[in-house]
Design an enzyme around this catalytic site. Structure first.
Site, PDB file in Angstrom:
ATOM      1  N   LYS A  43      58.184  -0.848  29.419  1.00 26.49           N
ATOM      2  CA  LYS A  43      59.228  -1.475  28.588  1.00 26.49           C
ATOM      3  C   LYS A  43      59.718  -2.663  29.410  1.00 26.49           C
ATOM      4  O   LYS A  43      60.522  -2.511  30.341  1.00 26.49           O
ATOM      5  CB  LYS A  43      60.362  -0.468  28.352  1.00 26.49           C
ATOM      6  CG  LYS A  43      61.551  -1.009  27.587  1.00 26.49           C
ATOM      7  CD  LYS A  43      61.430  -0.786  26.104  1.00 26.49           C
ATOM      8  CE  LYS A  43      62.675  -1.287  25.374  1.00 26.49           C
ATOM      9  NZ  LYS A  43      62.569  -1.103  23.914  1.00 26.49           N
ATOM     10  N   SER A  82      67.478  -3.194  27.003  1.00 26.75           N
ATOM     11  CA  SER A  82      68.864  -3.614  26.740  1.00 26.75           C
ATOM     12  C   SER A  82      69.669  -2.380  26.389  1.00 26.75           C
ATOM     13  O   SER A  82      69.455  -1.778  25.338  1.00 26.75           O
ATOM     14  CB  SER A  82      68.927  -4.594  25.563  1.00 26.75           C
ATOM     15  OG  SER A  82      68.226  -5.766  25.852  1.00 26.75           O
ATOM     16  N   GLU A 137      56.054  -1.519  25.094  1.00 27.67           N
ATOM     17  CA  GLU A 137      56.997  -1.537  23.961  1.00 27.67           C
ATOM     18  C   GLU A 137      57.933  -2.736  24.060  1.00 27.67           C
ATOM     19  O   GLU A 137      58.570  -2.963  25.086  1.00 27.67           O
ATOM     20  CB  GLU A 137      57.831  -0.237  23.929  1.00 27.67           C
ATOM     21  CG  GLU A 137      58.799  -0.238  22.738  1.00 27.67           C
ATOM     22  CD  GLU A 137      59.717   0.978  22.663  1.00 27.67           C
ATOM     23  OE1 GLU A 137      59.433   1.998  23.312  1.00 27.67           O
ATOM     24  OE2 GLU A 137      60.738   0.872  21.947  1.00 27.67           O
ATOM     25  N   GLY A 138      58.016  -3.477  22.954  1.00 29.67           N
ATOM     26  CA  GLY A 138      58.945  -4.607  22.890  1.00 29.67           C
ATOM     27  C   GLY A 138      60.371  -4.111  22.729  1.00 29.67           C
ATOM     28  O   GLY A 138      60.733  -3.015  23.171  1.00 29.67           O
ATOM     29  N   ALA A 139      61.197  -4.920  22.121  1.00 28.01           N
ATOM     30  CA  ALA A 139      62.589  -4.522  21.862  1.00 28.01           C
ATOM     31  C   ALA A 139      62.908  -4.950  20.438  1.00 28.01           C
ATOM     32  O   ALA A 139      62.653  -6.096  20.062  1.00 28.01           O
ATOM     33  CB  ALA A 139      63.528  -5.209  22.842  1.00 28.01           C
ATOM     34  N   GLY A 140      63.434  -4.032  19.649  1.00 27.61           N
ATOM     35  CA  GLY A 140      63.769  -4.378  18.269  1.00 27.61           C
ATOM     36  C   GLY A 140      62.541  -4.825  17.503  1.00 27.61           C
ATOM     37  O   GLY A 140      61.469  -4.233  17.628  1.00 27.61           O
TER      38      GLY A 140
END
Ligand code: ATP
Ligand code: MG
Length: 210
Positions: free
Chosen positions: A33, A37, A101-104
């Site tokens: 990741k 955030s 894994e990205g974010a959002g």
């Protein structure tokens, strides 16, 4: 050939981390990741370690750990940090597969000029799009697929998460010209054994090996 896969989604909170945990478990992969955030409660890396039974050595350290659970560009600003896009290079896993894994969703800003999808394009890695099955998913999914294609990002396929909605799933894959990789049903409880069982029933490991 080392399998390196980006897990993204149509939105935040749709089940990317749960799917990524199942995938990392199934492939014996490392998990990364790049930008976390929000540090209260479990981080995504901790969820993957717990739910996927992924050992510590296979969880690669985040490049940025930001305090507030908001968009990375804002979370970084709150912490007085600027995200160095050039530093977001894909780590070496010593030959192990890697799930990133990205974010959002895709168009999440990392700084004033860069979106997460721009970084995915730079990596030149295939992307799995996680989509919910509930109402509204056709629009979100087709927009996401179009954005990926516009940047020449390889779409490995769509992973659905939630209760079965065959017509929505069909419409997305047919209109979007994308492969349906499977559907992770609603799990209750969300446990390692339930995830492993559901993952084995829903997905073909060969679809993630190339
Ligand atoms: N298949 C599922 N069955 C039941 N609950 C699920 C399932 N997938 C996800 N959830 C629950 O939904 C919530 C959000 O899931 P998750 O953290 O995987 O989303 P995400 O897309 O990774 O979010 P983010 O954008 O914050 O990274 C969590 O509480 C998780 O346990
Ligand atoms: Mg997540």
């Amino acid at each position: 050939m080392i399998r390196r896969i980006v897990v993204t989604g149509t939105d935040t909170g749709i089940g990317k981390t749960v799917f990524a945990a199942g995938l990392a478990d199934r492939l014996g992969a490392c998990y990364w990741k790049p930008i976390q955030s929000g540090l209260e409660g479990e981080t995504d890396s901790q969820v993957v370690a717990r739910l996927g039974g992924v050992s510590k050595e296979r969880i690669l350290p985040e490049r940025y750990r930001l305090t507030t659970p908001v968009s990375p560009h804002q979370s970084a600003a709150i912490d007085g940090v600027s995200i160095d896009i050039a530093s977001l290079t894909v780590p070496d896993t010593g030959g192990r597969p890697l799930v990133i894994e990205g974010a959002g969703g895709l168009m999440v800003p990392l700084d004033q000029g860069t979106l997460y999808i721009d970084v995915f394009a730079q990596w030149c890695l295939p992307v799995v799009l996680c989509a919910r099955t509930s109402l509204g998913t056709i629009n979100h999914s087709l927009l996401s697929i179009e954005a990926l294609r516009r940047r020449d990002i390889e779409v490995l396929g769509v992973v659905f998460i939630g209760e079965s909605h065959p017509e929505s799933e069909r419409a997305i894959c047919e209109i979007g010209g994308a492969r349906r990789l499977g559907r992770l049903p609603q799990l209750s409880p969300v446990s390692q054994s339930a995830l492993r069982q559901a993952f084995a029933a829903a997905f073909e490991p060969g679809d993630f090996s190339f």
